[in-house]
Design a protein around this motif. Sequence first.
Motif, PDB file in Angstrom:
ATOM      1  N   VAL A 108       0.844  -1.200   0.000  1.00 44.73           N
ATOM      2  CA  VAL A 108       0.000   0.000   0.000  1.00 44.73           C
ATOM      3  C   VAL A 108       0.880   1.252   0.000  1.00 44.73           C
ATOM      4  CG1 VAL A 108      -1.627   1.358   1.391  1.00 44.73           C
ATOM      5  CG2 VAL A 108      -2.023  -1.086   1.028  1.00 44.73           C
ATOM      6  N   VAL A 109       1.899   1.260   0.839  1.00 51.38           N
ATOM      7  CA  VAL A 109       2.787   2.429   0.934  1.00 51.38           C
ATOM      8  C   VAL A 109       3.531   2.659  -0.375  1.00 51.38           C
ATOM      9  CG1 VAL A 109       4.854   3.351   2.062  1.00 51.38           C
ATOM     10  CG2 VAL A 109       3.069   2.268   3.438  1.00 51.38           C
ATOM     11  N   LEU A 110       4.178   1.616  -0.904  1.00 50.65           N
ATOM     12  CA  LEU A 110       5.029   1.802  -2.079  1.00 50.65           C
ATOM     13  C   LEU A 110       4.230   2.001  -3.363  1.00 50.65           C
ATOM     14  CD1 LEU A 110       7.931  -0.690  -1.311  1.00 50.65           C
ATOM     15  CD2 LEU A 110       7.891   1.792  -1.034  1.00 50.65           C
ATOM     16  N   VAL A 111       3.126   1.303  -3.517  1.00 48.29           N
ATOM     17  CA  VAL A 111       2.315   1.477  -4.724  1.00 48.29           C
ATOM     18  C   VAL A 111       1.605   2.827  -4.690  1.00 48.29           C
ATOM     19  CG1 VAL A 111       0.334   0.579  -6.024  1.00 48.29           C
ATOM     20  CG2 VAL A 111       2.095  -0.992  -5.176  1.00 48.29           C
ATOM     21  N   THR A 112       1.068   3.218  -3.538  1.00 46.49           N
ATOM     22  CA  THR A 112       0.437   4.534  -3.419  1.00 46.49           C
ATOM     23  C   THR A 112       1.456   5.637  -3.670  1.00 46.49           C
ATOM     24  OG1 THR A 112      -1.171   3.672  -1.844  1.00 46.49           O
ATOM     25  CG2 THR A 112      -0.869   6.063  -1.882  1.00 46.49           C
ATOM     26  N   GLY A 113       2.649   5.464  -3.128  1.00 45.29           N
ATOM     27  CA  GLY A 113       3.712   6.448  -3.362  1.00 45.29           C
ATOM     28  C   GLY A 113       4.055   6.568  -4.835  1.00 45.29           C
ATOM     29  N   ALA A 114       4.116   5.436  -5.537  1.00 49.65           N
ATOM     30  CA  ALA A 114       4.412   5.462  -6.974  1.00 49.65           C
ATOM     31  C   ALA A 114       3.269   6.110  -7.751  1.00 49.65           C
ATOM     32  CB  ALA A 114       4.688   4.050  -7.483  1.00 49.65           C
ATOM     33  N   LEU A 115       2.044   5.793  -7.382  1.00 51.96           N
ATOM     34  CA  LEU A 115       0.895   6.390  -8.078  1.00 51.96           C
ATOM     35  C   LEU A 115       0.851   7.906  -7.894  1.00 51.96           C
ATOM     36  CD1 LEU A 115      -1.887   3.763  -7.323  1.00 51.96           C
ATOM     37  CD2 LEU A 115      -0.750   4.190  -9.522  1.00 51.96           C
ATOM     38  N   ALA A 116       1.274   8.367  -6.733  1.00 54.13           N
ATOM     39  CA  ALA A 116       1.250   9.806  -6.458  1.00 54.13           C
ATOM     40  C   ALA A 116       2.237  10.578  -7.332  1.00 54.13           C
ATOM     41  CB  ALA A 116       1.544  10.067  -4.986  1.00 54.13           C
ATOM     42  N   ILE A 117       3.258   9.901  -7.813  1.00 52.19           N
ATOM     43  CA  ILE A 117       4.261  10.574  -8.651  1.00 52.19           C
ATOM     44  C   ILE A 117       4.225  10.030 -10.083  1.00 52.19           C
ATOM     45  CG2 ILE A 117       5.768  11.235  -6.735  1.00 52.19           C
ATOM     46  CD1 ILE A 117       7.502   8.761  -7.464  1.00 52.19           C
ATOM     47  N   TRP A 118       3.055   9.646 -10.534  1.00 54.87           N
ATOM     48  CA  TRP A 118       2.894   9.005 -11.835  1.00 54.87           C
ATOM     49  C   TRP A 118       3.498   9.804 -12.986  1.00 54.87           C
ATOM     50  CZ3 TRP A 118       0.029  11.222 -15.758  1.00 54.87           C
ATOM     51  CH2 TRP A 118      -0.812  12.280 -15.388  1.00 54.87           C
ATOM     52  N   LYS A 119       3.395  11.115 -12.951  1.00 52.46           N
ATOM     53  CA  LYS A 119       3.958  11.928 -14.041  1.00 52.46           C
ATOM     54  C   LYS A 119       5.478  11.750 -14.129  1.00 52.46           C
ATOM     55  CE  LYS A 119       0.545  15.625 -14.174  1.00 52.46           C
ATOM     56  NZ  LYS A 119       0.312  17.065 -13.996  1.00 52.46           N
ATOM     57  N   TYR A 120       6.113  11.635 -12.973  1.00 49.11           N
ATOM     58  CA  TYR A 120       7.565  11.485 -12.938  1.00 49.11           C
ATOM     59  C   TYR A 120       7.980  10.097 -13.419  1.00 49.11           C
ATOM     60  CZ  TYR A 120       7.333  15.706 -10.174  1.00 49.11           C
ATOM     61  OH  TYR A 120       7.083  16.988  -9.754  1.00 49.11           O
ATOM     62  N   LEU A 121       7.091   9.119 -13.269  1.00 49.64           N
ATOM     63  CA  LEU A 121       7.383   7.766 -13.735  1.00 49.64           C
ATOM     64  C   LEU A 121       7.145   7.630 -15.234  1.00 49.64           C
ATOM     65  CD1 LEU A 121       5.808   5.706 -10.814  1.00 49.64           C
ATOM     66  CD2 LEU A 121       8.160   6.520 -11.073  1.00 49.64           C
ATOM     67  N   LEU A 122       6.108   8.301 -15.733  1.00 52.66           N
ATOM     68  CA  LEU A 122       5.818   8.237 -17.167  1.00 52.66           C
ATOM     69  C   LEU A 122       6.705   9.149 -18.002  1.00 52.66           C
ATOM     70  CD1 LEU A 122       1.907   8.079 -17.156  1.00 52.66           C
ATOM     71  CD2 LEU A 122       3.531   6.205 -17.507  1.00 52.66           C
ATOM     72  N   ASP A 123       7.246  10.166 -17.379  1.00 56.58           N
ATOM     73  CA  ASP A 123       8.078  11.133 -18.104  1.00 56.58           C
ATOM     74  C   ASP A 123       9.304  11.524 -17.268  1.00 56.58           C
ATOM     75  OD1 ASP A 123       8.962  12.935 -20.016  1.00 56.58           O
ATOM     76  OD2 ASP A 123       7.542  14.503 -19.439  1.00 56.58           O
ATOM     77  N   PRO A 124      10.196  10.575 -16.992  1.00 55.44           N
ATOM     78  CA  PRO A 124      11.330  10.882 -16.111  1.00 55.44           C
ATOM     79  C   PRO A 124      12.306  11.908 -16.695  1.00 55.44           C
ATOM     80  CG  PRO A 124      11.597   8.710 -17.096  1.00 55.44           C
ATOM     81  CD  PRO A 124      10.219   9.192 -17.466  1.00 55.44           C
ATOM     82  N   LEU A 125      12.293  12.087 -17.996  1.00 56.91           N
ATOM     83  CA  LEU A 125      13.217  13.034 -18.620  1.00 56.91           C
ATOM     84  C   LEU A 125      12.575  14.381 -18.929  1.00 56.91           C
ATOM     85  CD1 LEU A 125      14.993  10.554 -21.050  1.00 56.91           C
ATOM     86  CD2 LEU A 125      15.737  11.314 -18.785  1.00 56.91           C
ATOM     87  N   GLY A 126      11.295  14.534 -18.623  1.00 54.14           N
ATOM     88  CA  GLY A 126      10.620  15.802 -18.876  1.00 54.14           C
ATOM     89  C   GLY A 126      10.422  16.093 -20.345  1.00 54.14           C
ATOM     90  N   LEU A 127       9.981  15.079 -21.086  1.00 51.70           N
ATOM     91  CA  LEU A 127       9.820  15.245 -22.531  1.00 51.70           C
ATOM     92  C   LEU A 127       8.408  15.610 -22.967  1.00 51.70           C
ATOM     93  CD1 LEU A 127      11.962  12.180 -23.666  1.00 51.70           C
ATOM     94  CD2 LEU A 127      12.669  14.576 -23.482  1.00 51.70           C
ATOM     95  N   TYR A 128       7.371  15.202 -22.182  1.00 52.08           N
ATOM     96  CA  TYR A 128       6.016  15.481 -22.656  1.00 52.08           C
ATOM     97  C   TYR A 128       5.006  15.804 -21.554  1.00 52.08           C
ATOM     98  CZ  TYR A 128       5.634  10.475 -21.684  1.00 52.08           C
ATOM     99  OH  TYR A 128       5.687   9.251 -21.085  1.00 52.08           O
ATOM    100  N   LEU A 129       5.145  15.293 -20.350  1.00 53.26           N
ATOM    101  CA  LEU A 129       4.226  15.630 -19.262  1.00 53.26           C
ATOM    102  C   LEU A 129       4.793  16.715 -18.354  1.00 53.26           C
ATOM    103  CD1 LEU A 129       3.023  12.090 -18.102  1.00 53.26           C
ATOM    104  CD2 LEU A 129       1.680  13.815 -19.293  1.00 53.26           C
ATOM    105  N   LEU A 130       6.086  16.727 -18.244  1.00 55.56           N
ATOM    106  CA  LEU A 130       6.791  17.683 -17.389  1.00 55.56           C
ATOM    107  C   LEU A 130       7.747  18.488 -18.248  1.00 55.56           C
ATOM    108  CD1 LEU A 130       7.705  15.039 -14.669  1.00 55.56           C
ATOM    109  CD2 LEU A 130       5.926  16.766 -14.448  1.00 55.56           C
TER     110      LEU A 130
END
Length: 140
Positions: free
Chosen positions: A78-100
């Motif tokens: 619950v802790v780790l999956v919720t934490g990952a979901l909360a930062i979903w933009k950073y996971l989908l766009d770690p290089l800042g190419l399209y969401l960030l």
Amino acid sequence: MKAISLLILRVSTGLLLTVWALVRLGAPEMGAHVSDKYYGGLGNAAMIQTIWGIALLVIGVLCILGLWRKYSYAAQAVVLVTGALAIWKYLLDPLGLYLLIRETSQILFFPSLGMAAATLVLLAFRDEDTLSVDAKWLAR
């Protein structure tokens, strides 16, 4: 080899929670800053950081040892999956190419995806985690 792999996953994910617990207990302002920046300020009060730090410490230690795995692994997930979901933009766009944008991207968050997956693997293979304290007690 599977038991050793699960042991390594259990210790590494549990250590992550333990380290964050110590940060929250030792420097609650850092936890509050993270809460403000990435979780909309949810739980940024010092008392909540302390309670959250204690909870993370307990869950982390239980996971490292492999105690009460049915509950401790679920709590960790619950802790780790919720934490990952909360930062979903950073996971989908770690290089800042399209969401960030590059200035707001944070590549250091990307391993959160692997940690969330690791805790789900622990849940899925809980019965095969034979090097845990629980498994040793049950074997008696």
